[in-house]
Design a protein around this motif. Sequence first.
Motif, PDB file in Angstrom:
ATOM      1  N   SER B  47       0.877  -1.333   0.057  1.00  0.00           N
ATOM      2  CA  SER B  47      -0.036  -0.053  -0.279  1.00  0.00           C
ATOM      3  C   SER B  47       1.024   1.175   0.015  1.00  0.00           C
ATOM      4  O   SER B  47       0.540   2.435  -0.683  1.00  0.00           O
ATOM      5  CB  SER B  47      -0.663   0.080   1.284  1.00  0.00           C
ATOM      6  OG  SER B  47      -1.677  -0.991   1.300  1.00  0.00           O
ATOM      7  N   ASP B 173      -5.869  -0.842  -4.631  1.00  0.00           N
ATOM      8  CA  ASP B 173      -5.284  -1.256  -3.545  1.00  0.00           C
ATOM      9  C   ASP B 173      -6.187  -2.403  -2.896  1.00  0.00           C
ATOM     10  O   ASP B 173      -6.990  -2.042  -1.992  1.00  0.00           O
ATOM     11  CB  ASP B 173      -4.908  -0.139  -2.385  1.00  0.00           C
ATOM     12  CG  ASP B 173      -3.884  -0.567  -1.566  1.00  0.00           C
ATOM     13  OD1 ASP B 173      -3.691  -1.732  -1.284  1.00  0.00           O
ATOM     14  OD2 ASP B 173      -3.459   0.115  -0.476  1.00  0.00           O
ATOM     15  N   GLU B 174      -6.062  -3.483  -3.181  1.00  0.00           N
ATOM     16  CA  GLU B 174      -6.760  -4.570  -2.659  1.00  0.00           C
ATOM     17  C   GLU B 174      -8.466  -4.362  -2.865  1.00  0.00           C
ATOM     18  O   GLU B 174      -9.064  -4.276  -1.752  1.00  0.00           O
ATOM     19  CB  GLU B 174      -6.660  -4.956  -0.985  1.00  0.00           C
ATOM     20  CG  GLU B 174      -4.943  -5.294  -1.193  1.00  0.00           C
ATOM     21  CD  GLU B 174      -4.762  -6.144   0.208  1.00  0.00           C
ATOM     22  OE1 GLU B 174      -5.778  -6.868   0.653  1.00  0.00           O
ATOM     23  OE2 GLU B 174      -3.808  -6.123   0.862  1.00  0.00           O
TER      24      GLU B 174
END
Lengths: 218, 256
Positions: B47, B173-174
């Motif tokens: 991240s 991000d995910e």
Amino acid sequence: MGLDFSIVPKYMDIILLGCAWTIGITVAAALLSFVGGIVFAVIALFSPWIIRQPFRLLEWVFMGTPLLLQLFLIYFGLVQIGIDLPAFVAGIIGLGLHFAVYNSELIQTAILAVDKGQMEAARTLGLSRGEALRKVVIPQAVRDVIPPIGNNMIALLKDSALVSVIGVSELTLSAQRVIGKTYRPFEFYILAAAFYYVINLGMEWVQRRIERRISISR
Amino acid sequence: MTEQTDFVEIRHAQKSFGTLEVLKDINLTVRRGQIVGIIGSSGSGKSTLLRAINDLDPLTGGEIWLDGVQVNKKLPHRQYEKHINAMRQQVGMVFQHFNLFPHMTARENVTMAPMLLKKISREEADALAREQLDKVGMLNRIDYYPSQLSGGQKQRVAIARALAMKPKLMLFDEATSALDPELVEEVNMVMKQLAEEHMTMIIVTHEMDFAASVCDRVLFMDKGVVVEEGPPEVLFRNPAKERTREFLRKHLEGAK
Ligand SMILES: Nc1ncnc2c1ncn2[C@@H]1O[C@H](COP(=O)(O)OP(=O)(O)O)[C@@H](O)[C@H]1O
Ligand SMILES: [Mg+2]
């Protein structure tokens, strides 16, 4: 001398006019306290030290001294430095700023409680910090504090009676004037109380409507 | 410098939070239209790397270039703010927890930034909202608030919001990590569609199958370094490094 409400209708117009003043002053001061509360919160949280410190002092004055004194200061005191405000304007400013300080406390807490991801999402879209605050963070903070601000506004309504001391013929002063003529304090104070209660209900109704409208958007 | 610079170029990226060094000399290049996946266990710095690209977490060392312009160049504060806001407009970001604006409808979420920053008219904004929400299959929810949407729907609106700024690069991000399993596919579909349109993307994910199916290249990160990178068929089937093998083995067990 027992209770006799039969003389009430004769003076109803004076009382109703007082009511209108109370409502007008309360609504104007409430709006001022709301907008002022947002401005004060932004100053307190985000302005540079040089602005923030004098502002803190002002905040302390409004929170730490009696509202009555503040009203005297704005109405009688400012005349000395050449600012001669009509009594009702002085009343609105005094009440508005006083409650703006209380609203500001609530709004500051709410701004800090808005999820950090909101600011980040706004910044990734290219918004500046100020734009993100204005468009994303502050609207959410304000929504979150509508219920406690509503309570402050009820307190503001009750404190609006204080502007009678600088001669604004709002509900309380109107009742007093009628009593001066009729010597019927009980009847007319009860009547005034009833009107305060009705205005109170009206404000709660408005607050509930606002809350219902925003409940979906949070 | 201009001849065939890569579209995204990260050179010697270093990031510390206080004494904690989270990124250690990361180098990464992405060509236009390429899709790069980043995998790695939690806390490895994925991240942070992604957030460094649009300066949400500014690097403490190294350079980031986007389309020939240095993102984190040294400028006086005022100028830097202007520069970074302009850079961010070109980079769309999608977060694990959506971060939709709850006080705005899907339409307003999509149009707020373009209206404010690109000064487009209400009519143009309306057309834009329809176009972008249609693209993610959310046109029929255009006037819904986020609280009225499922997680998958929220994430699709969040993608539409990012796309509405017409970014050159999309960062994920995910994006599906917070979703119930049955809602993952609808979001993956949207990302696959973007891949077909040759959107340049950097995707942090823990879904190996998805990474294998859309990415041109996958990076495995561990403890702030890129341990290994390569095409997915190599990295997943035949990794060169023991740490990669171990991560994939653990991950496979975890998935069972
Ligand atoms: N704002 C921050 N302050 C301090 N430490 C941070 C911050 N953000 C991330 N970290 C730390 O940096 C490391 C990498 O985090 P992160 O990039 O989120 O990893 P990943 O996304 O791979 O799980 C972690 O040890 C995390 O605790
Ligand atoms: Mg992460």
